[in-house]
Design an enzyme around this catalytic site. Structure first.
Site, PDB file in Angstrom:
ATOM      1  CG  ASP A  93      -1.780   1.220   1.359  1.00 48.68           C
ATOM      2  OD1 ASP A  93      -2.414   1.577   0.354  1.00 48.68           O
ATOM      3  OD2 ASP A  93      -1.835   1.846   2.442  1.00 48.68           O
ATOM      4  CB  SER A  94       0.260   4.811  -0.552  1.00 48.13           C
ATOM      5  OG  SER A  94      -0.917   4.922   0.220  1.00 48.13           O
TER       6      SER A  94
ATOM      7  CB  CYS B 236      -3.257   0.407  -2.430  1.00 46.36           C
ATOM      8  SG  CYS B 236      -3.325   2.143  -2.934  1.00 46.36           S
TER       9      CYS B 236
ATOM     10  CD  GLU C 224       0.208   6.804   6.086  1.00 50.07           C
ATOM     11  OE1 GLU C 224       1.303   6.774   6.674  1.00 50.07           O
ATOM     12  OE2 GLU C 224      -0.359   5.779   5.631  1.00 50.07           O
TER      13      GLU C 224
ATOM     14  CB  CYS D 254      -9.253   4.744   0.445  1.00 49.80           C
ATOM     15  SG  CYS D 254      -7.633   5.092   1.165  1.00 49.80           S
TER      16      CYS D 254
ATOM     17  CG  HIS E 142      -4.816   5.008   4.406  1.00 47.85           C
ATOM     18  ND1 HIS E 142      -4.243   4.486   3.269  1.00 47.85           N
ATOM     19  CD2 HIS E 142      -3.781   5.509   5.149  1.00 47.85           C
ATOM     20  CE1 HIS E 142      -2.929   4.664   3.318  1.00 47.85           C
ATOM     21  NE2 HIS E 142      -2.626   5.272   4.448  1.00 47.85           N
TER      22      HIS E 142
HETATM   23  N1  DGL Z   1      -4.699   3.077   0.969  1.00 50.79           N
HETATM   24  C1  DGL Z   1      -4.678   3.767  -0.303  1.00 50.79           C
HETATM   25  C2  DGL Z   1      -5.950   3.438  -1.040  1.00 50.79           C
HETATM   26  O1  DGL Z   1      -6.540   2.418  -0.744  1.00 50.79           O
HETATM   27  C3  DGL Z   1      -4.394   5.213  -0.092  1.00 50.79           C
HETATM   28  C4  DGL Z   1      -3.981   5.905  -1.333  1.00 50.79           C
HETATM   29  C5  DGL Z   1      -3.231   7.180  -1.105  1.00 50.79           C
HETATM   30  O2  DGL Z   1      -2.074   7.084  -0.724  1.00 50.79           O
HETATM   31  O3  DGL Z   1      -3.794   8.252  -1.360  1.00 50.79           O
HETATM   32  O4  DGL Z   1      -6.393   4.109  -1.932  1.00 50.79           O
END
Ligand code: DGL
Length: 271
Positions: free
Chosen positions: A10-11, A73, A152, A186, A188
């Site tokens: 993931d990011s 992600c 984050e 998302c 997150h």
């Molecule tokens: N967890 C990522 C997602 O599902 C976040 C993406 C981001 O970094 O903006 O989209």
């Protein structure tokens, strides 16, 4: 039977929503996780940049001998799944199709809310897949670009006035539209489950894209007889592209177990 680890990326922290569900379902599996914390958020970036970052994330993960990769992600799943699937000889699974399927089945009044990053909402991928399962469903989509940076930064708990104010503004139109199901598109966003649920009300079903993706992977491994023979506990290794300490602290809170000893740092620009 296949003892090799599962790669998950993931990011940033969001993919841990898939890791938590994988551990619940398949405690014997080894996991290698990569969170691109040096370049998060991905969601406001162009498709070309997201594909470039995703290729590097996968190239790093493939330095391990993996049996499958989970794109934990929503943004990468909506934007780069086809490219990554075509380029890699092991199964690469995203979170969008499993979450869309779960939402299409969960709704009772046919009104589904969808929240995600700008790139995910712009792609239209969730709507397409929801309509494939449930052609009559009405999908109300909203990008929530401030959610990922706030998560984050550890602003995900109930009672935090910043996240509660932002969530109230983003979610008001969806609540007023009477959706009975809300896709947290998302990965997150499930960290904000308490905050989102308080805004939407207890009667709205929340669909957790990370957990749905994990369930799909578990099903795929079972069907292809590729589960680990180990009863567990599996070995968990985490890698990030920025400071380990920030990730370790928040990941340990969210997962409910301490990850401090197993987090390494990677220079992702080398991949
Ligand atoms: N967890 C990522 C997602 O599902 C976040 C993406 C981001 O970094 O903006 O989209």
């Amino acid at each position: 039977m296949d003892e090799r680890p599962i790669g998950v990326f993931d990011s940033g922290l969001g993919g841990l929503t898939a890791v938590r569900e994988l551990r619940r379902l398949l405690p014997g599996e080894d996991i290698v996780y990569f969170g691109d914390t040096g370049r998060v958020p991905y969601g406001g970036r162009s498709a070309d940049t997201i594909v470039k970052y995703a290729r590097q994330d996968v190239a790093f993960l493939r330095t391990f001998d993996l049996k499958a990769i989970v794109i934990a992600c929503g943004t990468v799943s909506t934007t780069a799944l086809d490219v990554l699937t075509a380029e890699n000889p092991i199964p690469v699974l995203g979170v969008v199709a499993p979450a869309a399927r779960a939402a299409a089945r969960a709704t009772r009044n046919g009104r589904i809310g969808l929240i995600g990053t700008q790139a995910s909402i712009r792609s239209g991928a969730y709507e397409r897949l929801i309509h494939r399962e449930n052609p009559g469903a009405q999908v109300l989509a909203r990008a929530c670009p401030l959610f990922v940076p706030l998560v984050e930064n550890g602003r995900f708990r109930r009672g935090d006035v910043v996240i509660e104010t932002v969530a109230a503004e983003y979610l008001a139109p969806l609540r007023e539209a009477g959706v009975d199901t809300l896709v947290l598109g998302c990965t997150h966003y499930p960290l904000l489950e308490g905050v989102i649920s308080a805004c939407m009300g207890p009667e709205v079903t929340l669909i957790n894209a990370g957990a749905e993706g994990a369930r799909a992977v578990a099903g795929m491994l079972e069907q292809s007889d590729a589960l680990s023979p180990s009863a567990g506990p599996g070995r968990y290794r985490y890698f990030v592209s920025d400071r380990q300490e920030d990730f370790s602290h928040l990941a340990s809170i969210f997962l409910g177990w301490d990850v401090t000893e197993s987090v390494g740092q990677v220079d992702i620009s080398q991949y």
